[in-house]
Scaffold this motif. Structure first.
Motif, PDB file in Angstrom:
ATOM      1  N   ARG A   5      71.287 -16.897 -49.617  1.00  0.00           N
ATOM      2  CA  ARG A   5      70.243 -17.743 -50.204  1.00  0.00           C
ATOM      3  C   ARG A   5      69.124 -17.911 -49.189  1.00  0.00           C
ATOM      4  NH1 ARG A   5      70.573 -23.824 -52.913  1.00  0.00           N
ATOM      5  NH2 ARG A   5      68.331 -24.273 -52.718  1.00  0.00           N
ATOM      6  N   LEU A   6      67.898 -17.594 -49.619  1.00  0.00           N
ATOM      7  CA  LEU A   6      66.717 -17.664 -48.753  1.00  0.00           C
ATOM      8  C   LEU A   6      65.733 -18.643 -49.365  1.00  0.00           C
ATOM      9  CD1 LEU A   6      64.971 -16.492 -46.393  1.00  0.00           C
ATOM     10  CD2 LEU A   6      64.242 -14.706 -47.977  1.00  0.00           C
ATOM     11  N   GLY A  25      60.234 -22.061 -53.039  1.00  0.00           N
ATOM     12  CA  GLY A  25      61.099 -21.243 -53.872  1.00  0.00           C
ATOM     13  C   GLY A  25      62.347 -20.740 -53.164  1.00  0.00           C
ATOM     14  N   THR A  26      63.219 -20.163 -53.954  1.00  0.00           N
ATOM     15  CA  THR A  26      64.489 -19.624 -53.474  1.00  0.00           C
ATOM     16  C   THR A  26      64.657 -18.192 -53.976  1.00  0.00           C
ATOM     17  OG1 THR A  26      65.563 -21.791 -53.408  1.00  0.00           O
ATOM     18  CG2 THR A  26      67.008 -19.865 -53.578  1.00  0.00           C
ATOM     19  N   VAL A  27      65.114 -17.325 -53.091  1.00  0.00           N
ATOM     20  CA  VAL A  27      65.513 -15.962 -53.438  1.00  0.00           C
ATOM     21  C   VAL A  27      66.982 -15.813 -53.068  1.00  0.00           C
ATOM     22  CG1 VAL A  27      65.119 -13.504 -53.061  1.00  0.00           C
ATOM     23  CG2 VAL A  27      63.190 -15.091 -52.965  1.00  0.00           C
ATOM     24  N   VAL A  28      67.774 -15.316 -53.993  1.00  0.00           N
ATOM     25  CA  VAL A  28      69.196 -15.099 -53.715  1.00  0.00           C
ATOM     26  C   VAL A  28      69.480 -13.600 -53.772  1.00  0.00           C
ATOM     27  CG1 VAL A  28      71.566 -15.589 -54.431  1.00  0.00           C
ATOM     28  CG2 VAL A  28      69.797 -17.356 -54.651  1.00  0.00           C
ATOM     29  N   ARG A  39      63.582 -22.119 -58.503  1.00  0.00           N
ATOM     30  CA  ARG A  39      63.864 -23.370 -57.805  1.00  0.00           C
ATOM     31  C   ARG A  39      65.204 -23.912 -58.305  1.00  0.00           C
ATOM     32  NH1 ARG A  39      58.630 -24.083 -59.851  1.00  0.00           N
ATOM     33  NH2 ARG A  39      56.954 -23.799 -58.302  1.00  0.00           N
ATOM     34  N   ASP A  40      65.757 -24.823 -57.521  1.00  0.00           N
ATOM     35  CA  ASP A  40      66.956 -25.557 -57.945  1.00  0.00           C
ATOM     36  C   ASP A  40      68.140 -24.636 -58.213  1.00  0.00           C
ATOM     37  OD1 ASP A  40      65.412 -27.943 -57.896  1.00  0.00           O
ATOM     38  OD2 ASP A  40      64.647 -27.471 -59.905  1.00  0.00           O
TER      39      ASP A  40
END
Length: 476
Positions: A5-6, A25-28, A39-40
């Motif tokens: 998770r980044l 934001g999130t990049v998986v 997000r979330d």
């Protein structure tokens, strides 16, 4: 591989067919693929990286490179270019230099190229040369994604007297070269990680017969691989093809059935409708209608006073524009910036050629050429080829529009980390897959050996100073 998770301040995420700016934001990443952007995130993660004040972008796709020789262009190709050759170095300096580099120098250039590409944001490169297996092995070791081609042609140009261009033809040799190129494609397809693949590269429009061009296109379709050629890159090329066939380079390629969606034209500068050519016709329509792309390599021509007269015009004509480096520096950061600025200068408008156009050219446009909807974007299912840019540096701050900051201001020092195929190849500025120790010293020695051989590889027997004079006379 663990699920990563980044989290970052900004992510250039792909949504509804275009890049979108995702804040906080999130990049998986799971294995070699992106599995989530947004997000979330509530799913599992074996490792979490808080990238903080960072911009995450897709890796850049460099669609035109010569990794075997480009690092030795320095101190040799600048400030020279005869008017009778319309400032190009193709006829003299390039041939002399390439013939003067020894095999140890080639290996050094390949090693230096691995470092330079990664440090400046290239995650996928299209290489054209003569030593494809060696380049492929280096790309595998470095973790780069690559398309490799061994070039071939029916003949080659030279200047017998320093004032005119002549040709030596060997049509059988061209087809033998095509056979070698196909063998390389098959070898790369059968082995390795799958990151490194082959493609076809007949060298230049004016050094390939119609039969060789037709067979190249047929095999490109049969093998389902990209096809590239240097075309409309020099005025002498245009004049020679007009004299021999009554056609521009683009018309010549079209007449041979060469153009098509898998094709990328290296450079495509000297087209109908430009001030260089007082010729009627519509080369851009021919390119666009065929579905072919161009690879624009701004710096290599700008240093000789040459540029595409309107990249925005190519875009308006429907041409798919991609970017490459061609020469040194092999930096997509530099390629993006020179393309951005020169496009505005040529068009005499600030708003006809935007930062988003350049981001597309370096990512999704190139992915389209390759037929890869898993490259050039950050979206579920895409390959995890990611660039992490520091935003808190003097160059990149203050930040309101991170894409403008990236295109117009970023440097290689602002690129913190690079991931290719889900694996880190650079972390916090440290290369993990390339040994840089002693690299600059080896490159210096390779250059000195090459420069010493110049008289042996110039048909006119000139010295290095006669071919490429130094900027300053020595102090005595």
């Amino acid at each position: 591989m663990p699920i990563l998770r980044l989290d970052a301040r900004y992510v250039v995420a792909f949504q509804d067919g275009e890049h979108r700016l995702l804040e906080n934001g999130t990049v998986v990443v799971d294995g070699d693929r992106v599995v989530y952007t947004g997000r979330d995130y509530q799913g599992p993660a074996d490792e979490r990286v808080d990238a903080g004040d960072t911009l995450v972008t897709p890796g850049f796709i460099n669609t035109h490179a010569h990794l075997e020789t480009a690092p030795l262009d320095k101190s040799f190709q600048e400030d020279v270019g005869k008017r009778q050759f319309f400032s190009t170095g193709l006829v003299e300096t390039l041939l002399i230099q390439e013939n003067s580099i020894d095999e140890e120098g080639v290996d050094t250039c390949i090693d230096v190229s691995m470092s330079e590409l990664i440090r400046t944001g290239t995650t996928t490169v299209m290489h054209q040369g003569l030593r494809g297996r060696r380049v492929a092995e280096a790309c595998e070791r470095a973790g780069l994604r690559a398309y490799i081609a061994d070039g071939y042609r029916s003949g080659r140009w030279f200047t017998p007297d320093g004032n005119r261009v002549a040709y030596e033809w060997d049509e059988d040799g061209g087809f033998a070269g095509l056979e070698r190129a196909v063998r390389l494609i098959e070898e790369l397809r059968d082995g390795g990680s799958g990151r490194v693949r082959g493609f076809l590269s007949p060298w230049q429009a004016n050094t390939c017969t119609p039969d060789l061009l037709k067979e190249s296109r047929r095999l490109s379709d049969d093998l389902e691989v990209p096809l590239t050629i240097h075309a409309a890159q020099a005025m002498f090329e245009v004049m020679d093809l007009m004299a021999a066939h009554g056609m521009t380079p683009i018309e010549y390629l079209e007449s041979a059935g060469f153009l098509g969606p898998r094709v990328v034209l290296g450079h495509a500068i000297f087209t109908t409708g430009t001030s260089w050519l007082n010729l009627p016709g519509d080369d851009l329509r021919r390119i666009a209608d065929s579905g072919a792309s161009i690879s624009y390599n701004a710096w290599t021509f700008a240093r000789r006073g040459i540029m595409v007269e309107s990249l925005p015009g190519y875009r308006r004509a429907g041409v798919n524009i991609t970017l490459g480096t061609d020469t040194t520096p092999q930096s997509m950061i530099e390629s993006i910036r020179w393309s951005a600025i020169l496009g505005k200068v040529a068009d005499r408008r600030a708003d006809s050629w935007l930062a988003t156009h350049l981001l597309d050219a370096a990512t999704v446009n190139a992915a389209r050429l390759l037929g890869r909807d898993d490259l050039g974007r950050i979206a579920p299912g895409a390959k995890a080829d990611l660039l992490l840019w520091r935003l808190g540096t003097p160059v990149m701050s203050p930040v309101r529009d991170p894409i403008r900051n990236l295109v117009y201001y970023a440097t290689r020092e602002d690129l913190a980390s690079v991931m290719i195929d889900g694996a880190w190849v650079m972390r916090d500025g440290a290369l993990l897959t390339v040994d840089e120790e002693g690299m600059t010293e080896r490159l210096q020695r390779a250059g000195e050996r090459s420069w010493a051989r110049v008289p042996d590889h110039d048909r006119l027997g000139r010295t290095l100073e006669e071919v490429a004079p130094s900027s300053l006379r020595p102090f005595r």
